[in-house]
Scaffold this active site. Structure first.
Site, PDB file in Angstrom:
ATOM      1  N   ASP A  18       0.866  -1.181   0.000  1.00 38.84           N
ATOM      2  CA  ASP A  18       0.000   0.000   0.000  1.00 38.84           C
ATOM      3  C   ASP A  18       0.905   1.233   0.000  1.00 38.84           C
ATOM      4  O   ASP A  18       1.709   1.413   0.918  1.00 38.84           O
ATOM      5  CB  ASP A  18      -0.857  -0.049   1.267  1.00 38.84           C
ATOM      6  CG  ASP A  18      -1.786   1.145   1.404  1.00 38.84           C
ATOM      7  OD1 ASP A  18      -1.621   2.145   0.677  1.00 38.84           O
ATOM      8  OD2 ASP A  18      -2.670   1.076   2.276  1.00 38.84           O
ATOM      9  N   ASN A  32      -5.737  13.204 -10.917  1.00 41.66           N
ATOM     10  CA  ASN A  32      -6.328  13.678 -12.170  1.00 41.66           C
ATOM     11  C   ASN A  32      -6.062  15.172 -12.268  1.00 41.66           C
ATOM     12  O   ASN A  32      -5.569  15.783 -11.311  1.00 41.66           O
ATOM     13  CB  ASN A  32      -7.822  13.347 -12.245  1.00 41.66           C
ATOM     14  CG  ASN A  32      -8.584  13.971 -11.105  1.00 41.66           C
ATOM     15  OD1 ASN A  32      -8.595  15.194 -10.947  1.00 41.66           O
ATOM     16  ND2 ASN A  32      -9.196  13.152 -10.270  1.00 41.66           N
ATOM     17  N   GLY A  40      -9.440   5.196  -6.249  1.00 43.41           N
ATOM     18  CA  GLY A  40      -8.181   4.464  -6.372  1.00 43.41           C
ATOM     19  C   GLY A  40      -7.117   4.978  -5.428  1.00 43.41           C
ATOM     20  O   GLY A  40      -7.382   5.353  -4.279  1.00 43.41           O
ATOM     21  N   VAL A  41      -5.910   5.042  -5.952  1.00 40.81           N
ATOM     22  CA  VAL A  41      -4.761   5.418  -5.123  1.00 40.81           C
ATOM     23  C   VAL A  41      -4.878   6.881  -4.672  1.00 40.81           C
ATOM     24  O   VAL A  41      -4.458   7.243  -3.567  1.00 40.81           O
ATOM     25  CB  VAL A  41      -3.447   5.106  -5.884  1.00 40.81           C
ATOM     26  CG1 VAL A  41      -3.190   6.041  -7.016  1.00 40.81           C
ATOM     27  CG2 VAL A  41      -2.280   5.027  -4.935  1.00 40.81           C
ATOM     28  N   ASP A  42      -5.483   7.711  -5.487  1.00 43.07           N
ATOM     29  CA  ASP A  42      -5.680   9.137  -5.172  1.00 43.07           C
ATOM     30  C   ASP A  42      -6.516   9.281  -3.893  1.00 43.07           C
ATOM     31  O   ASP A  42      -6.126   9.983  -2.936  1.00 43.07           O
ATOM     32  CB  ASP A  42      -6.390   9.786  -6.379  1.00 43.07           C
ATOM     33  CG  ASP A  42      -6.334  11.296  -6.369  1.00 43.07           C
ATOM     34  OD1 ASP A  42      -5.730  11.875  -5.455  1.00 43.07           O
ATOM     35  OD2 ASP A  42      -6.914  11.901  -7.307  1.00 43.07           O
ATOM     36  N   SER A 129      -1.813   5.109 -14.122  1.00 44.63           N
ATOM     37  CA  SER A 129      -2.716   4.949 -15.284  1.00 44.63           C
ATOM     38  C   SER A 129      -3.307   3.559 -15.485  1.00 44.63           C
ATOM     39  O   SER A 129      -4.124   3.382 -16.396  1.00 44.63           O
ATOM     40  CB  SER A 129      -2.037   5.368 -16.608  1.00 44.63           C
ATOM     41  OG  SER A 129      -1.987   6.771 -16.737  1.00 44.63           O
ATOM     42  N   THR A 130      -2.915   2.563 -14.700  1.00 42.46           N
ATOM     43  CA  THR A 130      -3.369   1.198 -15.016  1.00 42.46           C
ATOM     44  C   THR A 130      -4.643   0.786 -14.268  1.00 42.46           C
ATOM     45  O   THR A 130      -5.077  -0.367 -14.392  1.00 42.46           O
ATOM     46  CB  THR A 130      -2.268   0.154 -14.736  1.00 42.46           C
ATOM     47  OG1 THR A 130      -2.009   0.093 -13.333  1.00 42.46           O
ATOM     48  CG2 THR A 130      -0.997   0.484 -15.490  1.00 42.46           C
ATOM     49  N   GLY A 131      -5.235   1.719 -13.514  1.00 45.37           N
ATOM     50  CA  GLY A 131      -6.509   1.419 -12.850  1.00 45.37           C
ATOM     51  C   GLY A 131      -7.651   2.003 -13.661  1.00 45.37           C
ATOM     52  O   GLY A 131      -7.936   1.568 -14.770  1.00 45.37           O
ATOM     53  N   TYR A 133      -7.736   4.510 -15.420  1.00 43.11           N
ATOM     54  CA  TYR A 133      -7.321   5.037 -16.731  1.00 43.11           C
ATOM     55  C   TYR A 133      -7.003   3.931 -17.740  1.00 43.11           C
ATOM     56  O   TYR A 133      -6.668   4.218 -18.888  1.00 43.11           O
ATOM     57  CB  TYR A 133      -6.147   6.006 -16.579  1.00 43.11           C
ATOM     58  CG  TYR A 133      -6.538   7.368 -16.049  1.00 43.11           C
ATOM     59  CD1 TYR A 133      -7.853   7.669 -15.701  1.00 43.11           C
ATOM     60  CD2 TYR A 133      -5.584   8.387 -15.909  1.00 43.11           C
ATOM     61  CE1 TYR A 133      -8.203   8.927 -15.214  1.00 43.11           C
ATOM     62  CE2 TYR A 133      -5.932   9.645 -15.439  1.00 43.11           C
ATOM     63  CZ  TYR A 133      -7.236   9.907 -15.089  1.00 43.11           C
ATOM     64  OH  TYR A 133      -7.577  11.151 -14.620  1.00 43.11           O
TER      65      TYR A 133
HETATM   66  P1  ADP Z   1      -5.271   5.761 -12.618  1.00 43.45           P
HETATM   67  O1  ADP Z   1      -6.480   6.668 -12.623  1.00 43.45           O
HETATM   68  O2  ADP Z   1      -3.975   6.510 -12.896  1.00 43.45           O
HETATM   69  O3  ADP Z   1      -5.464   4.552 -13.467  1.00 43.45           O
HETATM   70  P2  ADP Z   1      -5.898   4.276 -10.144  1.00 43.45           P
HETATM   71  O4  ADP Z   1      -5.772   4.785  -8.759  1.00 43.45           O
HETATM   72  O5  ADP Z   1      -7.262   3.973 -10.665  1.00 43.45           O
HETATM   73  O6  ADP Z   1      -5.108   5.329 -11.078  1.00 43.45           O
HETATM   74  O7  ADP Z   1      -5.032   2.949 -10.285  1.00 43.45           O
HETATM   75  C1  ADP Z   1      -3.635   2.931 -10.363  1.00 43.45           C
HETATM   76  C2  ADP Z   1      -3.095   1.713  -9.648  1.00 43.45           C
HETATM   77  O8  ADP Z   1      -3.020   1.986  -8.248  1.00 43.45           O
HETATM   78  C3  ADP Z   1      -3.951   0.447  -9.782  1.00 43.45           C
HETATM   79  O9  ADP Z   1      -3.091  -0.640 -10.061  1.00 43.45           O
HETATM   80  C4  ADP Z   1      -4.546   0.298  -8.380  1.00 43.45           C
HETATM   81  O10 ADP Z   1      -4.767  -1.071  -8.066  1.00 43.45           O
HETATM   82  C5  ADP Z   1      -3.437   0.849  -7.540  1.00 43.45           C
HETATM   83  N1  ADP Z   1      -3.767   1.248  -6.154  1.00 43.45           N
HETATM   84  C6  ADP Z   1      -4.972   1.582  -5.607  1.00 43.45           C
HETATM   85  N2  ADP Z   1      -4.825   1.875  -4.308  1.00 43.45           N
HETATM   86  C7  ADP Z   1      -3.506   1.741  -4.000  1.00 43.45           C
HETATM   87  C8  ADP Z   1      -2.704   1.872  -2.817  1.00 43.45           C
HETATM   88  N3  ADP Z   1      -3.239   2.257  -1.654  1.00 43.45           N
HETATM   89  N4  ADP Z   1      -1.363   1.631  -2.919  1.00 43.45           N
HETATM   90  C9  ADP Z   1      -0.805   1.266  -4.079  1.00 43.45           C
HETATM   91  N5  ADP Z   1      -1.489   1.120  -5.225  1.00 43.45           N
HETATM   92  C10 ADP Z   1      -2.824   1.337  -5.182  1.00 43.45           C
END
Ligand code: ADP
Length: 181
Positions: A18, A32, A40-42, A129-131, A133
Site C-alpha cells: 500500500d 487527475n 483508487g490510489v488518489d 494509469s493502469t486502474g 485510466y
Molecule cells: P489511474 O487513474 O492513474 O489509473 P488508479 O488509482 O485507478 O489510477 O489505479 C492505479 C493503480 O493503483 C492500480 O493498479 C490500483 O490497483 C493501484 N492502487 C490503488 N490503491 C492503491 C494503494 N493504496 N497503494 C498502491 N497502489 C494502489
C-alpha cells in the site's frame, strides 16, 4: 516480497503493498488534472494524508488552473510517513494511438524532476494509469521502468520503489525490471 536491481548508485525496487504506508521521502499520487482527489490510489492518499494535502493542491490549482497530463506538482505529505506527495496525471488509455506512451513516460520523468529540488532521495510510485485510466499494465510497466532507469542514470536517487497493490501487478513490474537490467 520484493525484488531489487542496482542502476549505478540507485536501487530500483518492486514491492507488493500500500503506497500510503511507505517510508520513502516522497510518494507519488496518480491524480487527475483537477488535483481535487478521486478514487483508487488518489482517494487512499488523501484519506491517509489528511486535509492538509488537499488544501495545498487547491492553492496550486488557484495558481495554475489545472495540472496537464504528464505534468507533476509537489505538496507536503500531511499525516503520511512520507514528507512529500508528488501529484502527477497519467494518460487515459485510448488504444495507444494518442500519445499515451510519451505522456506516461513524462509523468514518471516529471515526478522525479519535481521531487529532486526538495532533496528527496527515496521515492515510491504506484502503477500510474493502469486502474481507472485502463492503461495495459505490461505496457505501462515497461515504460515506467525504462523511464526511471534513464533518469537515474543521469541523476541518481538512493531508491526508486514501485509499490504494487496486486500480486499480478507485482509480478508484471518485477518481470519488467529483470528484463531491463
Ligand atoms: P489511474 O487513474 O492513474 O489509473 P488508479 O488509482 O485507478 O489510477 O489505479 C492505479 C493503480 O493503483 C492500480 O493498479 C490500483 O490497483 C493501484 N492502487 C490503488 N490503491 C492503491 C494503494 N493504496 N497503494 C498502491 N497502489 C494502489
Amino acid at each position: 516480497m520484493h525484488t531489487e536491481q542496482k542502476i549505478g548508485n540507485t536501487r530500483i525496487v518492486t514491492v507488493r503493498g500500500d503506497i500510503t504506508q511507505q517510508d520513502t521521502d516522497a510518494i507519488v499520487n496518480a491524480a487527475n488534472s483537477t488535483l481535487m482527489g478521486g478514487g483508487g490510489v488518489d482517494g487512499a492518499i488523501h484519506r491517509a494524508g489528511g486535509a492538509k494535502i488537499l488544501e495545498e493542491c487547491k492553492e496550486i490549482i488557484d495558481e495554475i488552473g489545472s495540472c496537464p497530463t504528464g505534468e507533476a506538482v509537489i505538496t507536503t505529505g500531511g499525516n503520511l510517513k512520507a514528507k512529500y506527495v508528488v501529484h502527477t496525471v497519467g494518460p487515459v488509455w485510448h488504444g495507444g494511438t494518442q500519445g499515451e506512451p510519451d505522456l506516461l513516460a513524462n509523468a514518471y520523468r516529471n515526478s522525479l524532476a519535481a521531487a529532486r529540488p526538495k532533496g528527496v532521495r527515496t521515492i515510491s510510485f504506484p502503477s500510474i494509469s493502469t486502474g481507472a485510466y485502463r492503461y495495459p499494465v505490461a505496457k505501462a510497466a515497461e515504460i515506467a521502468l525504462k523511464t526511471v532507469v534513464e533518469v537515474v542514470k543521469q541523476t541518481p536517487f538512493d531508491e526508486v520503489r514501485f509499490v504494487l497493490f496486486s500480486e499480478e501487478d507485482f509480478k508484471t513490474y518485477s518481470d519488467a525490471l529483470s528484463r531491463l537490467t
